[in-house]
Design a protein around this motif. Structure first.
Motif, mmCIF file in Angstrom:
data_model
loop_
_atom_site.group_PDB
_atom_site.id
_atom_site.type_symbol
_atom_site.label_atom_id
_atom_site.label_comp_id
_atom_site.label_asym_id
_atom_site.label_seq_id
_atom_site.Cartn_x
_atom_site.Cartn_y
_atom_site.Cartn_z
ATOM 1 N N UNK A 124 0.825 -1.207 0.000
ATOM 2 C CA UNK A 124 0.000 0.000 0.000
ATOM 3 C C UNK A 124 0.863 1.263 0.000
ATOM 4 N N UNK A 125 1.980 1.247 0.721
ATOM 5 C CA UNK A 125 2.901 2.391 0.694
ATOM 6 C C UNK A 125 3.467 2.618 -0.700
ATOM 7 N N UNK A 126 3.909 1.561 -1.343
ATOM 8 C CA UNK A 126 4.488 1.673 -2.688
ATOM 9 C C UNK A 126 3.454 2.198 -3.679
ATOM 10 N N UNK A 127 2.200 1.786 -3.513
ATOM 11 C CA UNK A 127 1.136 2.196 -4.429
ATOM 12 C C UNK A 127 0.504 3.524 -4.022
ATOM 13 N N UNK A 128 1.034 4.178 -2.998
ATOM 14 C CA UNK A 128 0.599 5.494 -2.522
ATOM 15 C C UNK A 128 -0.835 5.493 -1.991
ATOM 16 N N UNK A 129 -1.211 4.387 -1.373
ATOM 17 C CA UNK A 129 -2.510 4.302 -0.706
ATOM 18 C C UNK A 129 -2.233 4.534 0.778
ATOM 19 N N UNK A 130 -1.979 5.790 1.124
ATOM 20 C CA UNK A 130 -1.431 6.155 2.428
ATOM 21 C C UNK A 130 -2.319 5.740 3.587
ATOM 22 N N UNK A 131 -3.598 6.039 3.532
ATOM 23 C CA UNK A 131 -4.497 5.707 4.645
ATOM 24 C C UNK A 131 -4.564 4.210 4.891
ATOM 25 N N UNK A 132 -4.658 3.441 3.820
ATOM 26 C CA UNK A 132 -4.711 1.986 3.943
ATOM 27 C C UNK A 132 -3.394 1.464 4.516
ATOM 28 N N UNK A 133 -2.281 2.017 4.064
ATOM 29 C CA UNK A 133 -0.974 1.582 4.574
ATOM 30 C C UNK A 133 -0.877 1.826 6.073
ATOM 31 N N UNK A 134 -1.293 3.009 6.519
ATOM 32 C CA UNK A 134 -1.238 3.327 7.942
ATOM 33 C C UNK A 134 -2.149 2.407 8.742
ATOM 34 N N UNK A 135 -3.350 2.181 8.237
ATOM 35 C CA UNK A 135 -4.297 1.309 8.925
ATOM 36 C C UNK A 135 -3.751 -0.106 9.060
ATOM 37 N N UNK A 136 -3.191 -0.635 7.979
ATOM 38 C CA UNK A 136 -2.676 -2.004 7.999
ATOM 39 C C UNK A 136 -1.471 -2.120 8.932
ATOM 40 N N UNK A 137 -0.506 -1.223 8.778
ATOM 41 C CA UNK A 137 0.731 -1.333 9.558
ATOM 42 C C UNK A 137 0.515 -1.013 11.037
ATOM 43 N N UNK A 138 -0.091 0.132 11.316
ATOM 44 C CA UNK A 138 -0.295 0.529 12.716
ATOM 45 C C UNK A 138 -1.335 -0.371 13.378
ATOM 46 N N UNK A 139 -2.426 -0.656 12.654
ATOM 47 C CA UNK A 139 -3.474 -1.520 13.205
ATOM 48 C C UNK A 139 -2.971 -2.920 13.496
ATOM 49 N N UNK A 140 -2.176 -3.463 12.579
ATOM 50 C CA UNK A 140 -1.648 -4.814 12.773
ATOM 51 C C UNK A 140 -0.745 -4.916 13.987
ATOM 52 N N UNK A 141 0.157 -3.950 14.126
ATOM 53 C CA UNK A 141 1.047 -3.959 15.286
ATOM 54 C C UNK A 141 0.257 -3.741 16.578
ATOM 55 N N UNK A 142 -0.734 -2.861 16.534
ATOM 56 C CA UNK A 142 -1.528 -2.566 17.725
ATOM 57 C C UNK A 142 -2.327 -3.783 18.183
#
Length: 125
Positions: free
Chosen positions: A33-51
């Protein structure tokens, strides 16, 4: 041959989005998602997954927390694989890209853009 939908930005840039399952989205999730510039989805996946993993570690025994976290991660990966290319299409539209819905068959995204620019399309949606 794979099918790609072509998106064109007013600046002249083209992007080809594969139709169907997204293996890179399934395998790399938030980084895809970061590479494809889908910023909100990238943040949700990465931060949400770790949380989720962090919080489950506090409320469950470690073995159970690991199992539940892995099951959740697999579910998220499958959801990204199924929906990732559609999310990418929506992101391109919000970034000003346009499409006429034309589908091009090619071996890879660069080949799809080249075929689109050459005017030789295989399939129209």
């Amino acid at each position: 041959m794979k099918q790609y939908k072509i998106f064109t930005h007013p600046s002249g840039q083209q992007e080809a989005v594969k139709q169907g399952w997204s293996w890179p989205g399934f395998c790399f999730g938030g980084f895809w998602a970061l590479v494809k510039k889908i910023w909100g989805m990238a943040a949700l996946i990465l931060i949400g997954g770790f949380s989720i993993g962090f919080l489950l570690g506090f409320i469950m025994p470690p073995e159970t927390a690991n199992l539940v976290t892995n099951i959740i991660a697999l579910g998220i990966a499958i959801a990204i694989g199924v929906n990732g290319n559609q999310w990418r299409e929506q992101n391109l539209l919000t970034r000003g890209f346009q499409t006429d819905g034309q589908i091009v068959e090619a071996k890879n995204p660069d080949g799809a853009v080249a075929e689109f620019l050459g005017g030789e399309t295989s399939v129209t949606a």
